[in-house]
Design a protein around this motif. Structure first.
Motif, PDB file in Angstrom:
ATOM      1  N   THR A   1     -72.813 -39.333  24.160  1.00  0.00           N
ATOM      2  CA  THR A   1     -71.324 -39.385  24.208  1.00  0.00           C
ATOM      3  C   THR A   1     -70.720 -39.801  22.746  1.00  0.00           C
ATOM      4  OG1 THR A   1     -71.315 -39.825  26.567  1.00  0.00           O
ATOM      5  CG2 THR A   1     -69.497 -40.356  25.178  1.00  0.00           C
ATOM      6  N   MET A   2     -69.763 -39.114  22.169  1.00  0.00           N
ATOM      7  CA  MET A   2     -69.340 -39.717  20.926  1.00  0.00           C
ATOM      8  C   MET A   2     -67.666 -39.496  21.092  1.00  0.00           C
ATOM      9  SD  MET A   2     -71.599 -37.058  18.278  1.00  0.00           S
ATOM     10  CE  MET A   2     -71.350 -35.918  19.551  1.00  0.00           C
ATOM     11  N   GLY A   3     -67.149 -40.892  21.555  1.00  0.00           N
ATOM     12  CA  GLY A   3     -65.681 -40.744  21.789  1.00  0.00           C
ATOM     13  C   GLY A   3     -65.414 -39.998  22.878  1.00  0.00           C
ATOM     14  N   ASP A   4     -64.382 -38.832  22.783  1.00  0.00           N
ATOM     15  CA  ASP A   4     -64.186 -38.096  23.736  1.00  0.00           C
ATOM     16  C   ASP A   4     -65.135 -36.946  24.145  1.00  0.00           C
ATOM     17  OD1 ASP A   4     -61.671 -39.438  24.358  1.00  0.00           O
ATOM     18  OD2 ASP A   4     -60.481 -38.455  22.823  1.00  0.00           O
ATOM     19  N   VAL A   5     -66.011 -36.687  23.220  1.00  0.00           N
ATOM     20  CA  VAL A   5     -66.975 -35.621  23.315  1.00  0.00           C
ATOM     21  C   VAL A   5     -68.302 -36.128  24.008  1.00  0.00           C
ATOM     22  CG1 VAL A   5     -68.290 -34.245  21.992  1.00  0.00           C
ATOM     23  CG2 VAL A   5     -66.057 -34.876  21.047  1.00  0.00           C
ATOM     24  N   ARG A   6     -68.550 -35.548  25.081  1.00  0.00           N
ATOM     25  CA  ARG A   6     -69.979 -35.710  25.742  1.00  0.00           C
ATOM     26  C   ARG A   6     -70.764 -34.444  25.833  1.00  0.00           C
ATOM     27  NH1 ARG A   6     -68.292 -36.388  30.294  1.00  0.00           N
ATOM     28  NH2 ARG A   6     -69.469 -34.986  31.998  1.00  0.00           N
ATOM     29  N   ILE A   7     -72.089 -34.564  25.460  1.00  0.00           N
ATOM     30  CA  ILE A   7     -73.175 -33.512  25.576  1.00  0.00           C
ATOM     31  C   ILE A   7     -73.930 -33.794  26.778  1.00  0.00           C
ATOM     32  CG2 ILE A   7     -74.618 -32.016  24.709  1.00  0.00           C
ATOM     33  CD1 ILE A   7     -73.426 -32.764  21.846  1.00  0.00           C
ATOM     34  N   GLU A   8     -74.061 -32.712  27.780  1.00  0.00           N
ATOM     35  CA  GLU A   8     -74.562 -33.296  29.026  1.00  0.00           C
ATOM     36  C   GLU A   8     -75.026 -31.948  29.755  1.00  0.00           C
ATOM     37  OE1 GLU A   8     -74.390 -35.880  33.402  1.00  0.00           O
ATOM     38  OE2 GLU A   8     -73.041 -35.901  31.767  1.00  0.00           O
ATOM     39  N   ALA A   9     -76.279 -31.682  30.163  1.00  0.00           N
ATOM     40  CA  ALA A   9     -76.783 -30.718  30.992  1.00  0.00           C
ATOM     41  C   ALA A   9     -76.439 -29.249  30.230  1.00  0.00           C
ATOM     42  CB  ALA A   9     -76.313 -30.695  32.398  1.00  0.00           C
ATOM     43  N   GLY A  10     -76.608 -29.179  28.923  1.00  0.00           N
ATOM     44  CA  GLY A  10     -76.333 -28.223  28.087  1.00  0.00           C
ATOM     45  C   GLY A  10     -74.919 -27.863  28.011  1.00  0.00           C
ATOM     46  N   LYS A  11     -73.955 -28.630  28.275  1.00  0.00           N
ATOM     47  CA  LYS A  11     -72.274 -28.344  28.426  1.00  0.00           C
ATOM     48  C   LYS A  11     -71.767 -29.509  27.445  1.00  0.00           C
ATOM     49  CE  LYS A  11     -72.207 -27.171  33.153  1.00  0.00           C
ATOM     50  NZ  LYS A  11     -71.515 -27.260  34.426  1.00  0.00           N
ATOM     51  N   ILE A  12     -70.745 -29.108  26.757  1.00  0.00           N
ATOM     52  CA  ILE A  12     -69.937 -29.938  25.963  1.00  0.00           C
ATOM     53  C   ILE A  12     -68.606 -30.297  26.524  1.00  0.00           C
ATOM     54  CG2 ILE A  12     -69.002 -30.088  23.426  1.00  0.00           C
ATOM     55  CD1 ILE A  12     -71.031 -28.229  22.381  1.00  0.00           C
ATOM     56  N   TYR A  13     -68.348 -31.341  26.775  1.00  0.00           N
ATOM     57  CA  TYR A  13     -67.114 -31.901  27.219  1.00  0.00           C
ATOM     58  C   TYR A  13     -66.176 -32.434  26.377  1.00  0.00           C
ATOM     59  CZ  TYR A  13     -69.574 -31.355  31.834  1.00  0.00           C
ATOM     60  OH  TYR A  13     -70.337 -31.033  33.008  1.00  0.00           O
ATOM     61  N   VAL A  14     -64.913 -32.232  26.042  1.00  0.00           N
ATOM     62  CA  VAL A  14     -64.018 -32.497  25.315  1.00  0.00           C
ATOM     63  C   VAL A  14     -62.882 -33.027  25.934  1.00  0.00           C
ATOM     64  CG1 VAL A  14     -62.658 -32.251  23.119  1.00  0.00           C
ATOM     65  CG2 VAL A  14     -64.939 -31.319  23.497  1.00  0.00           C
ATOM     66  N   LYS A  15     -62.712 -34.146  26.430  1.00  0.00           N
ATOM     67  CA  LYS A  15     -61.905 -34.948  27.349  1.00  0.00           C
ATOM     68  C   LYS A  15     -61.939 -33.905  28.498  1.00  0.00           C
ATOM     69  CE  LYS A  15     -58.458 -37.274  24.578  1.00  0.00           C
ATOM     70  NZ  LYS A  15     -57.001 -37.247  24.301  1.00  0.00           N
ATOM     71  N   ASP A  16     -60.928 -33.110  28.785  1.00  0.00           N
ATOM     72  CA  ASP A  16     -61.098 -32.406  30.207  1.00  0.00           C
ATOM     73  C   ASP A  16     -61.302 -30.744  29.938  1.00  0.00           C
ATOM     74  OD1 ASP A  16     -60.444 -34.491  31.874  1.00  0.00           O
ATOM     75  OD2 ASP A  16     -58.034 -34.100  31.653  1.00  0.00           O
ATOM     76  N   MET A  17     -61.882 -30.503  28.531  1.00  0.00           N
ATOM     77  CA  MET A  17     -62.337 -29.214  28.405  1.00  0.00           C
ATOM     78  C   MET A  17     -63.593 -29.367  28.569  1.00  0.00           C
ATOM     79  SD  MET A  17     -59.678 -27.893  25.195  1.00  0.00           S
ATOM     80  CE  MET A  17     -60.452 -29.228  23.967  1.00  0.00           C
ATOM     81  N   VAL A  18     -64.278 -28.099  28.767  1.00  0.00           N
ATOM     82  CA  VAL A  18     -65.692 -27.665  29.127  1.00  0.00           C
ATOM     83  C   VAL A  18     -66.063 -26.446  28.171  1.00  0.00           C
ATOM     84  CG1 VAL A  18     -67.680 -27.583  30.819  1.00  0.00           C
ATOM     85  CG2 VAL A  18     -65.591 -28.962  31.256  1.00  0.00           C
ATOM     86  N   LEU A  19     -67.176 -26.504  27.637  1.00  0.00           N
ATOM     87  CA  LEU A  19     -67.915 -25.453  26.904  1.00  0.00           C
ATOM     88  C   LEU A  19     -69.218 -25.241  27.479  1.00  0.00           C
ATOM     89  CD1 LEU A  19     -67.836 -23.423  24.660  1.00  0.00           C
ATOM     90  CD2 LEU A  19     -69.003 -25.188  23.146  1.00  0.00           C
TER      91      LEU A  19
END
Length: 240
Positions: free
Chosen positions: A112-130
Motif C-alpha cells: 500500500t502506497m497512500g491511495d494505491v494498493r497492490i494485492e492479489a495481482g490487482k492494482i487499486y487506486v482508491k475505487d478504481m481497479v486494474l
C-alpha cells in the motif's frame, strides 16, 4: 613523598586490606551465581564506547527500548528511523507515516502506497481497479464502466452498460443493437429496429467518386438511389 613508619608491620597492613574488602558490597542488590549475574532494581550501564557482545540466545520479557539508530517497541515492533517492522498480522513493514506511508503486509500479501494498493495481482487506486485477469487487462472505474484490451481488434474497448466503443483495426460505437462501424474502406451505420438516421447540416459528396446515370428528363445533378441501394448522380449526357 610517603613517609613510612619502620615499626609498621606489612602483615598488619595486609590484614587491614583484607578486612576492608570483606566489609565492602560492590554489587549491592546483585549476585553472581552459577555463571549468572542477577540485578534486583539495579542498572547495568555501559559507557564511553563500551560494547555488549554475545553469542547465543537473547531472551527478554517485558517492555523495553534501545535508543540510537534503532529501537525495539512493545509487541516486538522494531523501529529503524522512519521504518517500522512489526510481527502483527503475519508481518508488516511500514515506511513513513500518514497518507504517504508505504506498507508491506505479509498477512495479505499487499503493498500500500497512500491511495494505491497492490494485492492479489490487482492494482487499486482508491475505487478504481486494474486487473490483468479481466479481458486481457482491464481498468474498472467506480461507476462500473470499464476500459479493457481488445486483442481481436488490436486495440482497446470502453464498456459502459450496453454502450461499447472499440478503437483499433476497426473503430465502432455501439448502443444496444445500433452501431456505427468504421473500417479502412467502409462506414456502416445501423439503426436497429428500423429507426431513423438523422443527418444535420449539409451533405457534400465528391462528384468524381459518385456513379452517374443519363436522364435528360431529370434536372442534372439529381441524386438517385439505385436498386442496389447505391447513390448515383443524374447527368443529361454521357461523360458529364
Amino acid at each position: 613523598m610517603v613517609v613510612r613508619n619502620l615499626n609498621d608491620s606489612p602483615i598488619e597492613r595486609l590484614r587491614e586490606v583484607v578486612e576492608n574488602r570483606g566489609r565492602e558490597n560492590p554489587f549491592e542488590s546483585s549476585s553472581i551465581r552459577n555463571g549468572m549475574i542477577r540485578f534486583i532494581g539495579g542498572v547495568l550501564k555501559l559507557e564511553a564506547g563500551a560494547l555488549l557482545k554475545g553469542i547465543g540466545t537473547f531472551d527478554w520479557t517485558g517492555p523495553g527500548s534501545i535508543a540510537g539508530d534503532w529501537e525495539v517497541l512493545d509487541g516486538g515492533v522494531i523501529r529503524v528511523g522512519g521504518v517500522l517492522i512489526s510481527p502483527v498480522g503475519g508481518g508488516r513493514i511500514m515506511i513513513g507515516q500518514g497518507p504517504v506511508a508505504i506498507i508491506f503486509d505479509g498477512g495479505t500479501g499487499s503493498l500500500t502506497m497512500g491511495d494505491v494498493r497492490i494485492e492479489a495481482g490487482k492494482i487499486y487506486v482508491k475505487d478504481m481497479v486494474l486487473d490483468p485477469a479481466v479481458a486481457g487487462g482491464a481498468l474498472t472505474f467506480p461507476n462500473g464502466s470499464r476500459l479493457e484490451a481488445d486483442d481481436e481488434n488490436n486495440g482497446e474497448r470502453l464498456v459502459a452498460g450496453n454502450a461499447v466503443v472499440n478503437v483499433g483495426a476497426v473503430t465502432s460505437i455501439r448502443k444496444g443493437p445500433s452501431s456505427v462501424i468504421v473500417s479502412s474502406d467502409e462506414v456502416t451505420v445501423n439503426a436497429a429496429g428500423g429507426g431513423d438516421i438523422t443527418l444535420l447540416g449539409r451533405i457534400v459528396a465528391s462528384r468524381a467518386d459518385m456513379p452517374t446515370i443519363v436522364d435528360p428528363n431529370v434536372e442534372e445533378g439529381t441524386v438517385r438511389i439505385l436498386a442496389s441501394g447505391a447513390l448515383a448522380r443524374t447527368v443529361l449526357e454521357r461523360g458529364l
